[in-house]
Design a protein around this motif. Structure first.
Motif, short mmCIF file in Angstrom:
data_model
loop_
_atom_site.label_atom_id
_atom_site.label_comp_id
_atom_site.label_asym_id
_atom_site.label_seq_id
_atom_site.Cartn_x
_atom_site.Cartn_y
_atom_site.Cartn_z
N MET A 17 0.84 -1.20 0.00
CA MET A 17 0.00 0.00 0.00
C MET A 17 0.87 1.25 0.00
O MET A 17 0.59 2.21 -0.72
N VAL A 18 1.93 1.25 0.81
CA VAL A 18 2.83 2.41 0.85
C VAL A 18 3.49 2.59 -0.50
O VAL A 18 3.59 3.72 -1.01
N GLU A 19 3.91 1.50 -1.10
CA GLU A 19 4.54 1.56 -2.41
C GLU A 19 3.58 2.14 -3.45
O GLU A 19 3.96 2.97 -4.27
N SER A 23 3.61 7.61 1.04
CA SER A 23 3.43 7.71 2.50
C SER A 23 2.21 8.56 2.86
O SER A 23 1.46 8.22 3.77
N GLU A 24 1.98 9.68 2.15
CA GLU A 24 0.83 10.51 2.46
C GLU A 24 -0.49 9.79 2.18
O GLU A 24 -1.43 9.86 2.96
N GLY A 25 -0.56 9.09 1.05
CA GLY A 25 -1.77 8.34 0.72
C GLY A 25 -2.04 7.22 1.71
O GLY A 25 -3.18 6.97 2.09
N GLU A 29 -5.25 6.66 4.27
CA GLU A 29 -6.03 5.43 4.40
C GLU A 29 -6.08 4.95 5.85
O GLU A 29 -7.12 4.48 6.31
N LEU A 30 -4.98 5.08 6.58
CA LEU A 30 -5.00 4.73 8.00
C LEU A 30 -6.00 5.62 8.76
O LEU A 30 -6.76 5.13 9.59
#
Length: 114
Positions: A17-19, A23-25, A29-30
């Motif tokens: 997911m990070v890839e 990091s902002e996206g 999502e978190l």
């Protein structure tokens, strides 16, 4: 796969997911996940809101003790609930691959500074 609680195992999708999201996206999502689980009046995740919404995470089989353990694991300020920051920290800590990568990113940052 990472273990959560005694018998619950989940596949760790966070690194991909990070890839994919950056990091902002990923953090967005978190935060969305936090809002799904939180008690809307108190704006924190309580035992009751976690129990009520645990099926949304595929955790409907968790016992009350396991849910409480999960809350205690992430409750950094000792108030018995998870605020958004505590939830995000807990989710990252539960991802062994993200923890390894975060150590690598920290080491690289330190090297670049010094």
């Amino acid at each position: 796969m990472a273990a959560l609680g005694r018998d619950v195992v989940f596949e760790d999708f966070f690194p991909s997911m990070v890839e994919k999201l950056g990091s902002e996206g990923f953090l967005k999502e978190l935060r969305n996940g936090f809002r799904v689980l939180m008690d809307e009046e108190r704006e924190v995740i309580t035992f009751e809101s976690l129990k009520r919404n645990s099926a949304l995470l595929g955790l409907e089989g968790m016992s009350d003790d396991e849910l409480m353990c999960m809350l205690r694991e992430g409750d950094l300020d000792g108030d018995g609930c998870l605020n958004e920051r505590e939830f995000c920290v807990l989710m990252v800590r539960l991802s062994p691959d993200l923890m390894d990568k975060s150590r690598m990113w920290l080491a690289q940052s330190v090297e670049n500074v010094f």
